[in-house]
Scaffold this motif. Sequence first.
Motif, PDB file in Angstrom:
ATOM      1  N   THR A 283      -3.969  -1.786   5.120  1.00 45.11           N
ATOM      2  CA  THR A 283      -3.873  -0.310   4.282  1.00 45.11           C
ATOM      3  C   THR A 283      -4.160   0.823   5.317  1.00 45.11           C
ATOM      4  O   THR A 283      -3.389   1.796   5.174  1.00 45.11           O
ATOM      5  CB  THR A 283      -5.053  -0.330   3.299  1.00 45.11           C
ATOM      6  OG1 THR A 283      -4.940  -1.624   2.667  1.00 45.11           O
ATOM      7  CG2 THR A 283      -4.788   1.010   2.449  1.00 45.11           C
TER       8      THR A 283
ATOM      9  N   GLU B   1       1.516   3.478   6.419  1.00 41.58           N
ATOM     10  CA  GLU B   1       1.809   4.661   5.534  1.00 41.58           C
ATOM     11  C   GLU B   1       2.531   3.805   4.227  1.00 41.58           C
ATOM     12  O   GLU B   1       3.032   2.948   4.359  1.00 41.58           O
ATOM     13  CB  GLU B   1       2.705   5.465   5.994  1.00 41.58           C
ATOM     14  CG  GLU B   1       1.820   6.357   7.259  1.00 41.58           C
ATOM     15  CD  GLU B   1       2.990   7.383   7.634  1.00 41.58           C
ATOM     16  OE1 GLU B   1       4.271   7.375   7.349  1.00 41.58           O
ATOM     17  OE2 GLU B   1       2.559   8.332   8.410  1.00 41.58           O
ATOM     18  N   ASN B   2       2.226   4.473   3.046  1.00 43.50           N
ATOM     19  CA  ASN B   2       2.700   4.275   1.895  1.00 43.50           C
ATOM     20  C   ASN B   2       2.697   2.835   1.322  1.00 43.50           C
ATOM     21  O   ASN B   2       3.690   2.184   0.927  1.00 43.50           O
ATOM     22  CB  ASN B   2       4.068   4.715   1.877  1.00 43.50           C
ATOM     23  CG  ASN B   2       4.284   6.076   2.221  1.00 43.50           C
ATOM     24  OD1 ASN B   2       3.751   6.928   1.808  1.00 43.50           O
ATOM     25  ND2 ASN B   2       5.254   6.289   3.208  1.00 43.50           N
ATOM     26  N   ARG B   3       1.378   2.290   1.439  1.00 36.87           N
ATOM     27  CA  ARG B   3       1.150   1.123   1.093  1.00 36.87           C
ATOM     28  C   ARG B   3       0.102   0.786   0.049  1.00 36.87           C
ATOM     29  O   ARG B   3      -0.997   1.748  -0.169  1.00 36.87           O
ATOM     30  CB  ARG B   3       0.742   0.140   2.411  1.00 36.87           C
ATOM     31  CG  ARG B   3       1.608   0.123   3.418  1.00 36.87           C
ATOM     32  CD  ARG B   3       2.805  -0.693   2.981  1.00 36.87           C
ATOM     33  NE  ARG B   3       3.990  -1.071   4.089  1.00 36.87           N
ATOM     34  CZ  ARG B   3       5.033  -0.320   4.213  1.00 36.87           C
ATOM     35  NH1 ARG B   3       5.214   0.623   3.432  1.00 36.87           N
ATOM     36  NH2 ARG B   3       5.505  -0.687   5.275  1.00 36.87           N
TER      37      ARG B   3
ATOM     38  N   TYR C 186      -8.606   5.305  -1.753  1.00 38.17           N
ATOM     39  CA  TYR C 186      -7.043   6.022  -1.490  1.00 38.17           C
ATOM     40  C   TYR C 186      -7.108   6.992  -0.356  1.00 38.17           C
ATOM     41  O   TYR C 186      -7.968   7.956  -0.044  1.00 38.17           O
ATOM     42  CB  TYR C 186      -6.802   6.757  -2.994  1.00 38.17           C
ATOM     43  CG  TYR C 186      -5.443   7.609  -2.517  1.00 38.17           C
ATOM     44  CD1 TYR C 186      -4.398   7.049  -2.065  1.00 38.17           C
ATOM     45  CD2 TYR C 186      -5.708   9.060  -2.805  1.00 38.17           C
ATOM     46  CE1 TYR C 186      -3.060   7.731  -2.042  1.00 38.17           C
ATOM     47  CE2 TYR C 186      -4.237   9.756  -2.507  1.00 38.17           C
ATOM     48  CZ  TYR C 186      -3.078   9.266  -2.234  1.00 38.17           C
ATOM     49  OH  TYR C 186      -2.235   9.913  -1.819  1.00 38.17           O
TER      50      TYR C 186
ATOM     51  N   ASN D 120      -0.985   8.148   2.297  1.00 36.91           N
ATOM     52  CA  ASN D 120      -0.543   7.878   1.067  1.00 36.91           C
ATOM     53  C   ASN D 120      -0.561   6.215   0.789  1.00 36.91           C
ATOM     54  O   ASN D 120       0.057   5.579   0.401  1.00 36.91           O
ATOM     55  CB  ASN D 120       0.820   8.138   0.729  1.00 36.91           C
ATOM     56  CG  ASN D 120       1.265   7.740  -0.649  1.00 36.91           C
ATOM     57  OD1 ASN D 120       0.413   8.126  -1.476  1.00 36.91           O
ATOM     58  ND2 ASN D 120       2.405   7.809  -0.925  1.00 36.91           N
ATOM     59  N   SER D 121      -1.901   5.720   1.319  1.00 41.70           N
ATOM     60  CA  SER D 121      -2.017   4.265   1.058  1.00 41.70           C
ATOM     61  C   SER D 121      -3.324   4.114   0.187  1.00 41.70           C
ATOM     62  O   SER D 121      -4.319   4.858   0.646  1.00 41.70           O
ATOM     63  CB  SER D 121      -2.019   3.671   2.434  1.00 41.70           C
ATOM     64  OG  SER D 121      -0.897   3.528   3.164  1.00 41.70           O
TER      65      SER D 121
ATOM     66  N   HIS E  27       2.144  -4.339  -2.000  1.00 39.96           N
ATOM     67  CA  HIS E  27       2.630  -4.733  -0.549  1.00 39.96           C
ATOM     68  C   HIS E  27       2.024  -6.007  -0.037  1.00 39.96           C
ATOM     69  O   HIS E  27       2.379  -6.632   0.747  1.00 39.96           O
ATOM     70  CB  HIS E  27       2.820  -3.291   0.297  1.00 39.96           C
ATOM     71  CG  HIS E  27       3.470  -2.072  -0.137  1.00 39.96           C
ATOM     72  ND1 HIS E  27       2.934  -1.338  -0.736  1.00 39.96           N
ATOM     73  CD2 HIS E  27       5.041  -2.335  -0.335  1.00 39.96           C
ATOM     74  CE1 HIS E  27       3.947  -0.450  -1.073  1.00 39.96           C
ATOM     75  NE2 HIS E  27       5.044  -0.906  -0.843  1.00 39.96           N
TER      76      HIS E  27
END
Length: 200
Positions: free
Chosen positions: A49, A53-55, A100, A105-106, A120
């Motif tokens: 995490t 990114e984005n996970r 968060y 953004n994970s 993910h």
Amino acid sequence: MDKDGNEVPFVRNNVQRLLSSVRAKRKMILKSRQVGISTHELIDCIDFTLFNENRVTCILAHEQDGIEKLFRIVRRAYEFLPDEIKPQLDRGGGSKYELYFPEINSRIYCDLESRGDTIHKLHISEMAFMKDLKRVKATLECVPLASGEVAIETTADGMNHFYDLWMDENTNYARCFYPWFFHEEYQITHHVLTSKNLTK
């Protein structure tokens, strides 16, 4: 925390090293108690995490009391990271069982079920003891088949749904079995008795 209550750096034991060598995206882990499997997998979850990114990472507990116990390991691992590599939490510090990181953004969270998220990385704790398999199925459906990672971890509980999954010849999960005697803490070094050391 080690078994004596001391704060120590995380260094993999023998069982954890064996598990870390398994590269499958989907794995079932049948384990004995107190060998460090949960800790290893949860630290892997927070690493995934923090450094991607984005996970979205989800930890599925088998009961309400398990949520707090599991997430305590995750939060502690984050808190003890060096500041220079520690992504910042959102302003509220995350909810009780979610962290968060807006800069990347994970997020990582622990719950009894997840619906609606694209997950993910999913860790399912004590699968053999889960009573409501509908919530497990609903959460698994949130993990992309091609790229998602799933680890199902449990101690044994007889011939039940986990047993059926383990024995399924058509499963796409790697099977990882770690009995108690794999752990070096539970091994005794045997010394050969000789007339020399008997007389000491």
